[in-house]
Design a protein around this motif. Structure first.
Motif, PDB file in Angstrom:
ATOM      1  N   LYS A  36       0.830  -1.208   0.000  1.00 45.88           N
ATOM      2  CA  LYS A  36       0.000   0.000   0.000  1.00 45.88           C
ATOM      3  C   LYS A  36       0.865   1.260   0.000  1.00 45.88           C
ATOM      4  CE  LYS A  36      -4.167  -1.686   0.052  1.00 45.88           C
ATOM      5  NZ  LYS A  36      -5.120  -1.420  -1.056  1.00 45.88           N
ATOM      6  N   VAL A  37       1.928   1.238   0.807  1.00 45.23           N
ATOM      7  CA  VAL A  37       2.810   2.406   0.893  1.00 45.23           C
ATOM      8  C   VAL A  37       3.527   2.627  -0.430  1.00 45.23           C
ATOM      9  CG1 VAL A  37       4.871   3.353   2.005  1.00 45.23           C
ATOM     10  CG2 VAL A  37       3.108   2.230   3.392  1.00 45.23           C
ATOM     11  N   LEU A  38       4.074   1.557  -0.994  1.00 45.94           N
ATOM     12  CA  LEU A  38       4.798   1.671  -2.262  1.00 45.94           C
ATOM     13  C   LEU A  38       3.869   2.119  -3.390  1.00 45.94           C
ATOM     14  CD1 LEU A  38       7.145  -1.463  -2.185  1.00 45.94           C
ATOM     15  CD2 LEU A  38       7.755   0.946  -1.803  1.00 45.94           C
ATOM     16  N   THR A  39       2.649   1.599  -3.396  1.00 47.21           N
ATOM     17  CA  THR A  39       1.686   2.007  -4.426  1.00 47.21           C
ATOM     18  C   THR A  39       1.342   3.476  -4.282  1.00 47.21           C
ATOM     19  OG1 THR A  39       0.740  -0.231  -4.448  1.00 47.21           O
ATOM     20  CG2 THR A  39      -0.583   1.538  -5.412  1.00 47.21           C
ATOM     21  N   SER A  40       1.184   3.937  -3.025  1.00 47.42           N
ATOM     22  CA  SER A  40       0.878   5.342  -2.792  1.00 47.42           C
ATOM     23  C   SER A  40       2.032   6.236  -3.243  1.00 47.42           C
ATOM     24  CB  SER A  40       0.584   5.565  -1.303  1.00 47.42           C
ATOM     25  OG  SER A  40       0.353   6.928  -1.024  1.00 47.42           O
ATOM     26  N   VAL A  41       3.257   5.825  -2.908  1.00 46.01           N
ATOM     27  CA  VAL A  41       4.435   6.609  -3.317  1.00 46.01           C
ATOM     28  C   VAL A  41       4.549   6.631  -4.839  1.00 46.01           C
ATOM     29  CG1 VAL A  41       6.952   6.697  -3.260  1.00 46.01           C
ATOM     30  CG2 VAL A  41       5.669   6.174  -1.166  1.00 46.01           C
ATOM     31  N   PHE A  42       4.336   5.473  -5.455  1.00 46.37           N
ATOM     32  CA  PHE A  42       4.412   5.384  -6.915  1.00 46.37           C
ATOM     33  C   PHE A  42       3.351   6.265  -7.568  1.00 46.37           C
ATOM     34  CE2 PHE A  42       3.584   3.017 -10.941  1.00 46.37           C
ATOM     35  CZ  PHE A  42       4.828   3.206 -11.515  1.00 46.37           C
ATOM     36  N   THR A  43       2.159   6.299  -6.974  1.00 47.69           N
ATOM     37  CA  THR A  43       1.074   7.128  -7.505  1.00 47.69           C
ATOM     38  C   THR A  43       1.429   8.602  -7.441  1.00 47.69           C
ATOM     39  OG1 THR A  43      -0.564   5.484  -6.815  1.00 47.69           O
ATOM     40  CG2 THR A  43      -1.373   7.705  -7.284  1.00 47.69           C
ATOM     41  N   LYS A  44       1.989   9.021  -6.294  1.00 49.25           N
ATOM     42  CA  LYS A  44       2.376  10.429  -6.149  1.00 49.25           C
ATOM     43  C   LYS A  44       3.482  10.802  -7.128  1.00 49.25           C
ATOM     44  CE  LYS A  44       1.090  10.787  -1.260  1.00 49.25           C
ATOM     45  NZ  LYS A  44       1.584  11.007   0.133  1.00 49.25           N
ATOM     46  N   LEU A  46       4.043   9.481 -10.089  1.00 54.31           N
ATOM     47  CA  LEU A  46       3.486   9.589 -11.438  1.00 54.31           C
ATOM     48  C   LEU A  46       2.604  10.823 -11.574  1.00 54.31           C
ATOM     49  CD1 LEU A  46       2.541   5.895 -12.293  1.00 54.31           C
ATOM     50  CD2 LEU A  46       4.490   7.214 -13.097  1.00 54.31           C
ATOM     51  N   SER A  47       1.888  11.178 -10.503  1.00 56.08           N
ATOM     52  CA  SER A  47       1.003  12.349 -10.557  1.00 56.08           C
ATOM     53  C   SER A  47       1.803  13.634 -10.752  1.00 56.08           C
ATOM     54  CB  SER A  47       0.168  12.438  -9.279  1.00 56.08           C
ATOM     55  OG  SER A  47      -0.642  11.290  -9.129  1.00 56.08           O
ATOM     56  N   ARG A  48       3.016  13.648 -10.208  1.00 56.22           N
ATOM     57  CA  ARG A  48       3.850  14.834 -10.370  1.00 56.22           C
ATOM     58  C   ARG A  48       4.368  14.966 -11.793  1.00 56.22           C
ATOM     59  NH1 ARG A  48       7.429  13.884  -4.875  1.00 56.22           N
ATOM     60  NH2 ARG A  48       5.756  14.357  -3.365  1.00 56.22           N
ATOM     61  N   ALA A  49       4.390  13.855 -12.511  1.00 51.13           N
ATOM     62  CA  ALA A  49       4.816  13.904 -13.921  1.00 51.13           C
ATOM     63  C   ALA A  49       3.638  14.365 -14.762  1.00 51.13           C
ATOM     64  CB  ALA A  49       5.294  12.528 -14.367  1.00 51.13           C
ATOM     65  N   SER A  50       3.472  15.671 -14.863  1.00 50.13           N
ATOM     66  CA  SER A  50       2.302  16.266 -15.517  1.00 50.13           C
ATOM     67  C   SER A  50       2.218  15.939 -16.992  1.00 50.13           C
ATOM     68  CB  SER A  50       2.330  17.790 -15.335  1.00 50.13           C
ATOM     69  OG  SER A  50       3.537  18.335 -15.849  1.00 50.13           O
ATOM     70  N   PRO A  53      -0.333  11.215 -19.480  1.00 47.27           N
ATOM     71  CA  PRO A  53      -1.803  11.231 -19.513  1.00 47.27           C
ATOM     72  C   PRO A  53      -2.383  10.466 -18.333  1.00 47.27           C
ATOM     73  CG  PRO A  53      -0.857  10.576 -21.637  1.00 47.27           C
ATOM     74  CD  PRO A  53       0.254  10.570 -20.645  1.00 47.27           C
ATOM     75  N   GLY A  54      -3.612  10.802 -17.987  1.00 49.16           N
ATOM     76  CA  GLY A  54      -4.265  10.150 -16.854  1.00 49.16           C
ATOM     77  C   GLY A  54      -4.417   8.655 -17.019  1.00 49.16           C
ATOM     78  N   LEU A  55      -4.750   8.215 -18.263  1.00 49.07           N
ATOM     79  CA  LEU A  55      -4.925   6.792 -18.489  1.00 49.07           C
ATOM     80  C   LEU A  55      -3.611   6.036 -18.331  1.00 49.07           C
ATOM     81  CD1 LEU A  55      -7.403   6.539 -21.497  1.00 49.07           C
ATOM     82  CD2 LEU A  55      -7.807   6.008 -19.101  1.00 49.07           C
ATOM     83  N   VAL A  56      -2.512   6.642 -18.760  1.00 48.61           N
ATOM     84  CA  VAL A  56      -1.209   5.995 -18.612  1.00 48.61           C
ATOM     85  C   VAL A  56      -0.875   5.826 -17.130  1.00 48.61           C
ATOM     86  CG1 VAL A  56       1.252   6.209 -19.073  1.00 48.61           C
ATOM     87  CG2 VAL A  56      -0.386   6.873 -20.822  1.00 48.61           C
ATOM     88  N   ILE A  57      -1.129   6.872 -16.355  1.00 50.30           N
ATOM     89  CA  ILE A  57      -0.870   6.812 -14.912  1.00 50.30           C
ATOM     90  C   ILE A  57      -1.697   5.710 -14.257  1.00 50.30           C
ATOM     91  CG2 ILE A  57      -1.112   8.067 -12.736  1.00 50.30           C
ATOM     92  CD1 ILE A  57      -0.447  10.626 -14.240  1.00 50.30           C
ATOM     93  N   GLU A  58      -2.982   5.665 -14.592  1.00 51.46           N
ATOM     94  CA  GLU A  58      -3.858   4.652 -13.998  1.00 51.46           C
ATOM     95  C   GLU A  58      -3.412   3.244 -14.382  1.00 51.46           C
ATOM     96  OE1 GLU A  58      -8.576   3.294 -14.090  1.00 51.46           O
ATOM     97  OE2 GLU A  58      -7.923   5.169 -15.039  1.00 51.46           O
ATOM     98  N   PHE A  59      -3.047   3.058 -15.634  1.00 47.74           N
ATOM     99  CA  PHE A  59      -2.611   1.740 -16.101  1.00 47.74           C
ATOM    100  C   PHE A  59      -1.340   1.304 -15.381  1.00 47.74           C
ATOM    101  CE2 PHE A  59      -0.204  -1.050 -18.886  1.00 47.74           C
ATOM    102  CZ  PHE A  59      -1.162  -1.990 -19.266  1.00 47.74           C
ATOM    103  N   LEU A  60      -0.349   2.201 -15.265  1.00 41.55           N
ATOM    104  CA  LEU A  60       0.907   1.862 -14.609  1.00 41.55           C
ATOM    105  C   LEU A  60       0.701   1.554 -13.132  1.00 41.55           C
ATOM    106  CD1 LEU A  60       3.329   4.478 -16.230  1.00 41.55           C
ATOM    107  CD2 LEU A  60       3.171   2.028 -16.713  1.00 41.55           C
ATOM    108  N   ILE A  61      -0.181   2.302 -12.485  1.00 38.04           N
ATOM    109  CA  ILE A  61      -0.451   2.062 -11.060  1.00 38.04           C
ATOM    110  C   ILE A  61      -1.055   0.680 -10.857  1.00 38.04           C
ATOM    111  CG2 ILE A  61      -1.890   2.781  -9.118  1.00 38.04           C
ATOM    112  CD1 ILE A  61      -1.543   5.663 -10.092  1.00 38.04           C
TER     113      ILE A  61
END
Length: 273
Positions: A36-44, A46-50, A53-61
């Motif tokens: 959970k922690v690693l997924t949260s860190v990974f999400t943050k 990717l979110s900073r990489a403006s 695209p949103g779909l790419v971020i969601e797929f990678l997560i």
């Protein structure tokens, strides 16, 4: 009975000790928290990489999360004393057997999901038509794409069908052309009808001035002349403009004395000799 003896107790019909079970449970709990922690860190991250695209971020997560859970499951099995290498080989053999029996669609959907996330023919929040199904894109997952239809029906489409079918994207562009067709009688004043329809579109607040709205004759039908009212509007205003023009053109033509035609057939009866 001492604690050591309790921990050395072997589960019946197996070589698994109570100690390894307790340790496996602790590993599972700690591993779950770590995932959970690693997924949260990974999400943050990717979110900073403006630029992503949103779909790419969601797929990678999602892909990263599934990978971590698989690793965690292998670690728990190893803690219980299982030979993880043999498990991995066994899973590989099973996967190969499944694919050999014609379930290659799983791999195809996975590959299609990667291409959809990379090239983005569709994106979250866009209204699209795929394989005859229309709806708003809610997510593009590893295996399937999810659409929400206007009647609040939830549709799941395998990624292979999305990637392999023509996609009609109704909201990707900033503007769209509205077209409303109306049939007028042959004895109507066409120039007057065109002028009234043009004034109607020009007066609408949602119709853009550039490109200018136009009215053209599209067909000389059996019992009427078909006029097409074409106006450009912002994509967000498209349906409102189309509905208003469909409604208001009736009143505008009636007020101008222009007859809106309906299908009719002239029957001539003669005396049979």
């Amino acid at each position: 009975m001492e604690i050591a003896e309790i921990l050395n107790f072997t589960v019946p019909l197996s070589d698994i000790t109570l100690e390894s079970v307790v340790l496996a449970v602790l590993v599972a709990i700690i591993g779950w928290i770590v995932v959970k922690v690693l997924t949260s860190v990974f999400t943050k991250m990717l979110s900073r990489a403006s630029n992503l695209p949103g779909l790419v971020i969601e797929f990678l997560i999602r892909f990263f999360s599934v990978l971590l859970y698989v690793i965690l499951a292998l670690v728990v099995l190893a803690t219980l004393g299982f030979d993880v290498s043999s498990v991995v080989l066994g899973l590989s053999a099973v996967i190969g057997l499944i694919l050999g029996f014609g379930l290659q669609d799983t791999v195809t959907n996975l590959a299609a999901g990667v291409w959809l996330a990379a090239f983005r023919p569709i994106d979250r929040g866009e209204f699209v038509e795929v394989n005859g199904i229309s709806g708003t894109v809610t997510s593009v997952g590893i295996m399937a794409t999810e659409l929400l239809k206007p009647d609040n029906t939830y549709i799941t489409i395998p990624n292979a069908l999305v990637w392999g079918s023509p996609v009609i994207n109704s909201t990707r562009m900033e503007t769209r052309r509205v077209e409303v067709r109306v049939a007028v009688a042959y004895d109507s004043d066409l120039n007057k009808a065109i002028r009234v329809a043009t004034d109607l579109m020009t007066a609408h607040a949602g119709v853009l001035s550039s490109p200018e709205p136009v009215v053209i004759v599209t067909e000389l039908a059996d019992s009427s002349v078909i006029l097409a009212l074409r106006a450009w509007a912002k994509t967000s205003d498209f349906w409102g403009v189309q509905w208003d023009l469909n409604r208001d053109v009736v009143g505008a033509f009636r007020g101008a004395g222009i007859e809106i035609a309906f299908p009719q057939v002239d029957v001539h009866l003669g005396r049979v000799r």
